[in-house]
Design an enzyme around this catalytic site. Structure first.
Site, mmCIF file in Angstrom:
data_model
loop_
_atom_site.group_PDB
_atom_site.id
_atom_site.type_symbol
_atom_site.label_atom_id
_atom_site.label_comp_id
_atom_site.label_asym_id
_atom_site.label_seq_id
_atom_site.Cartn_x
_atom_site.Cartn_y
_atom_site.Cartn_z
ATOM 1 N N HIS A 268 3.042 8.464 4.214
ATOM 2 C CA HIS A 268 2.534 8.183 5.456
ATOM 3 C C HIS A 268 1.185 8.849 5.268
ATOM 4 O O HIS A 268 0.454 8.404 4.185
ATOM 5 C CB HIS A 268 3.391 8.463 6.836
ATOM 6 N N HIS A 307 2.815 -1.007 0.936
ATOM 7 C CA HIS A 307 2.412 -1.254 2.665
ATOM 8 C C HIS A 307 3.758 -1.923 3.338
ATOM 9 O O HIS A 307 4.252 -2.810 2.042
ATOM 10 C CB HIS A 307 1.709 -1.725 3.067
ATOM 11 N N ASP A 363 -4.952 4.574 2.092
ATOM 12 C CA ASP A 363 -4.795 5.965 1.458
ATOM 13 C C ASP A 363 -5.944 5.933 0.434
ATOM 14 O O ASP A 363 -6.015 6.979 -0.123
ATOM 15 C CB ASP A 363 -3.261 6.035 2.164
HETATM 16 C C1 SDX Z 1 0.156 4.301 5.880
HETATM 17 O O1 SDX Z 1 3.310 1.613 8.466
HETATM 18 C C2 SDX Z 1 1.472 1.908 8.860
HETATM 19 O O2 SDX Z 1 1.148 1.267 8.766
HETATM 20 C C3 SDX Z 1 1.182 3.217 7.699
HETATM 21 C C4 SDX Z 1 -0.147 3.097 7.932
HETATM 22 C C5 SDX Z 1 -0.678 3.869 9.291
HETATM 23 O O3 SDX Z 1 -2.387 3.157 9.059
HETATM 24 O O4 SDX Z 1 -0.131 3.986 9.590
HETATM 25 O O5 SDX Z 1 -0.337 1.959 7.430
HETATM 26 C C6 SDX Z 1 -0.507 4.746 6.578
HETATM 27 O O6 SDX Z 1 1.734 5.560 5.890
HETATM 28 C C7 SDX Z 1 0.024 3.688 4.397
HETATM 29 C C8 SDX Z 1 1.162 3.761 3.554
HETATM 30 C C9 SDX Z 1 0.380 5.244 2.752
HETATM 31 N N1 SDX Z 1 1.804 5.607 1.662
HETATM 32 C C10 SDX Z 1 1.083 5.814 0.363
HETATM 33 O O7 SDX Z 1 0.479 5.265 -0.193
HETATM 34 C C11 SDX Z 1 2.524 6.496 -1.266
HETATM 35 C C12 SDX Z 1 2.898 5.649 -1.636
HETATM 36 N N2 SDX Z 1 3.376 4.035 -1.213
HETATM 37 C C13 SDX Z 1 4.937 4.012 -1.120
HETATM 38 O O8 SDX Z 1 6.027 4.881 -1.224
HETATM 39 C C14 SDX Z 1 5.366 2.495 -0.449
HETATM 40 O O9 SDX Z 1 4.438 1.726 -0.685
HETATM 41 C C15 SDX Z 1 5.537 2.711 1.319
HETATM 42 C C16 SDX Z 1 6.589 4.449 1.938
HETATM 43 C C17 SDX Z 1 4.106 2.969 1.752
HETATM 44 C C18 SDX Z 1 6.050 1.456 1.803
HETATM 45 O O10 SDX Z 1 7.445 1.663 1.084
HETATM 46 P P1 SDX Z 1 8.451 0.654 1.624
HETATM 47 O O11 SDX Z 1 8.161 -0.055 2.649
HETATM 48 O O12 SDX Z 1 10.087 1.170 2.122
HETATM 49 O O13 SDX Z 1 8.357 -0.400 0.057
HETATM 50 P P2 SDX Z 1 9.469 0.276 -0.281
HETATM 51 O O14 SDX Z 1 9.524 1.711 -1.349
HETATM 52 O O15 SDX Z 1 10.972 -0.434 -0.312
HETATM 53 O O16 SDX Z 1 8.996 -0.468 -2.192
HETATM 54 C C19 SDX Z 1 10.318 -2.144 -2.390
HETATM 55 C C20 SDX Z 1 9.453 -1.455 -3.649
HETATM 56 C C21 SDX Z 1 10.476 -0.615 -4.027
HETATM 57 O O17 SDX Z 1 10.900 -0.931 -6.390
HETATM 58 P P3 SDX Z 1 11.828 -1.963 -6.131
HETATM 59 O O18 SDX Z 1 13.080 -0.719 -5.951
HETATM 60 O O19 SDX Z 1 11.963 -3.448 -5.655
HETATM 61 O O20 SDX Z 1 11.634 -2.225 -7.571
HETATM 62 O O21 SDX Z 1 7.846 -1.194 -4.094
HETATM 63 C C22 SDX Z 1 8.391 -0.405 -5.200
HETATM 64 C C23 SDX Z 1 9.136 0.323 -4.825
HETATM 65 O O22 SDX Z 1 9.547 1.046 -5.988
HETATM 66 N N3 SDX Z 1 7.031 0.357 -4.686
HETATM 67 C C24 SDX Z 1 6.265 1.210 -5.446
HETATM 68 C C25 SDX Z 1 5.609 1.799 -4.714
HETATM 69 N N4 SDX Z 1 5.436 1.550 -3.393
HETATM 70 C C26 SDX Z 1 6.312 1.277 -2.781
HETATM 71 N N5 SDX Z 1 5.904 1.388 -6.673
HETATM 72 C C27 SDX Z 1 5.001 2.234 -7.397
HETATM 73 N N6 SDX Z 1 4.537 3.016 -6.204
HETATM 74 C C28 SDX Z 1 4.175 2.045 -4.914
HETATM 75 N N7 SDX Z 1 3.197 3.331 -3.902
#
Ligand code: SDX
Length: 436
Positions: A268, A307, A363
């Site tokens: 997050h 996201h 971010d």
């Molecule tokens: C913020 O919600 C908000 O509004 C948050 C925010 C706000 O203003 O409050 O916008 C702020 O928290 C932004 C997000 C910051 N976090 C990151 O940058 C961390 C990296 N991102 C991930 O951890 C992820 O994308 C999340 C946590 C942000 C979202 O996760 P989800 O929606 O649960 O998506 P998921 O994990 O189910 O991913 C779907 C697929 C998966 O692959 P498969 O299992 O289908 O093969 O996408 C992949 C994930 O492995 N994936 C990524 C990835 N994010 C998702 N693969 C590599 N790198 C990534 N960053």
């Protein structure tokens, strides 16, 4: 439409049910009537991490993840970032309308008069190790503020609630700046209410021995824009935490501390700090292909990408990229921006990321700017938490006014042991446990 209903046939009983649809949703409670018999609890929905569950009605922020749209109270984020100050946007989020000139002047004065903290808070702050993470300091000191303002527990009086809201917005930069100065072993700098919200924050961070701090206008404006972009984002993890804890009638200080704790997670708000660590680890553009391979093999995440809602470019990231260039004009170019830009270019053309709709989020670029401005990576999430305090409080205020408000208490699907009798210790089998 007159037939805004769902007709459900339960094949277990062949009974048919008509469930009303409102605002594109059905009420989960309307499913409880679907039973197999009089002893059946009734149908629930199962939605871990709330991937497809609305927890509330809200009029504060609108997101369209597919179109990459973000609006505060109907105003596009691009226009607010272009024309407003942060406190002007804070007024909008809390009151639903942009302020008049007179209202804005009164609001600025009200907030800036609440920037001081009790001297005892500094003694509390001094108790932390020199290398204490500032998010741990912020969570603790915000929660501790509740002991200085016992009137904050009176949630039935909107004027009293508004006083706490102004206190929290005013004091957050002061606490953050104290945590920053504590880390460096520098004396705390008192707030200067004659300065703007962001210039006062810069004053408390960076004033040395000069009698009055003079902020660089470009950096001050960049901070205003970054604060505006981070102010609210509907029902994200930390805001949902604010609502859940607030639903128990906890006071707004401890409730905000809970939201800060949720924000600190690297998935997050903590992601901006992890992005810088990732860019440091990559080190040079030629190392990007190997890192991308690690990500695609599932060994790493591309921090700052992806996201839950945005399946398009995060509109905030687009604005932050522009702000970065303006900041670099003053601070000099942060070489990490070139690695980030190349990383983005490669990722946006790679099927792994395209298929999963992974784009840069808020971010991805923010930390690069913060580092160029002189912040250390462990301060980055604090810089997210200061403006997001406004969004958390606007959502908390909306919760208190919601006629459907009840204490948050989800159900569960029990998958554990059936009933069984006690076993004396002499007759128990060894349980395989991780060594503690
Ligand atoms: C913020 O919600 C908000 O509004 C948050 C925010 C706000 O203003 O409050 O916008 C702020 O928290 C932004 C997000 C910051 N976090 C990151 O940058 C961390 C990296 N991102 C991930 O951890 C992820 O994308 C999340 C946590 C942000 C979202 O996760 P989800 O929606 O649960 O998506 P998921 O994990 O189910 O991913 C779907 C697929 C998966 O692959 P498969 O299992 O289908 O093969 O996408 C992949 C994930 O492995 N994936 C990524 C990835 N994010 C998702 N693969 C590599 N790198 C990534 N960053």
């Amino acid at each position: 439409m007159e037939n805004d209903t769902l007709t459900i046939t339960d094949n277990r009983t062949n009974k048919t049910y008509t469930i009303p649809i409102a605002n594109g949703a059905v009420r989960a409670l309307d499913l409880r009537q679907i039973k197999t018999g009089p002893d059946d609890f009734g149908l629930m929905t199962y939605d871990p991490a709330f991937m497809n569950t609305a927890s509330c009605h809200s009029a504060i922020t609108y997101l369209d993840g597919d179109a990459g749209i973000l609006r505060y109270r109907g105003y596009p984020i691009e226009q607010l970032a272009e024309h407003c100050t942060f406190l002007e946007v804070a007024f909008l989020l809390l009151n639903g309308e942009l302020p008049t000139q007179e209202e804005l002047e009164k609001w600025n004065q009200a907030v800036m008069q609440r920037t001081m903290i009790h001297e005892n808070v500094k003694k509390f702050m001094d108790g932390f190790h020199h290398d204490a993470h500032p998010m741990g300091i912020l969570i603790s000191t915000v929660a501790a503020l509740s002991t200085f303002y016992p009137d904050a527990r009176i949630l039935s009086n909107p004027l009293c609630n508004r006083k706490q809201i102004v206190r929290l917005i005013g004091k957050m930069p002061t606490l953050a700046a104290c945590a920053y100065r504590h880390r460096l072993g520098l004396p705390y700098v008192y707030p200067d209410p004659s300065l703007s919200y962001t210039k006062n924050y810069m004053n408390m961070l960076w004033r040395r021995t000069e009698p009055t701090y003079v902020a660089n206008e470009v950096l001050a404006r960049a901070l205003e824009v970054l604060f505006i972009l981070h102010a609210d984002h509907e029902q994200n993890c930390s805001t949902s935490t604010m609502r859940a804890v607030g639903s128990s009638n906890a006071d707004p200080f401890v409730t905000t501390a809970a939201a800060i704790a949720a924000l600190s997670g690297p998935l997050h708000g903590g992601a901006n700090e992890e992005v810088l660590r990732m860019l440091d680890e990559i080190g040079a553009i030629e190392n990007i292909p190997n890192y991308i391979a690690e990500v695609k093999a599932g060994h790493r995440k591309l921090m700052g990408f992806g996201h839950r809602v945005y399946k398009n470019y995060d509109p905030r990231a687009r604005i932050i990229k522009r702000v970065a260039e303006e900041v670099f004009e003053v601070t000099g170019r942060n070489p990490k921006i070139d690695i980030a830009l190349e990383l983005e270019k490669i990722a946006l053309n790679d099927d792994y990321f395209i298929k999963r709709k992974l784009y840069p989020n808020v971010d991805f670029y923010s930390g690069i700017i913060y580092q160029a401005m002189g912040f250390t990576p462990d301060q980055f999430t604090v810089l997210f938490g200061i403006p997001r305090t406004v969004g958390w409080l606007a959502q908390w205020q909306e919760l208190l006014q919601d006629p459907e408000r009840k204490i948050a208490r989800p159900r569960q699907i029990y998958v554990g042991q059936e009933v069984r009798d006690f076993v004396p210790i002499t007759r128990r089998a060894q349980v395989e446990m991780a060594a503690v």
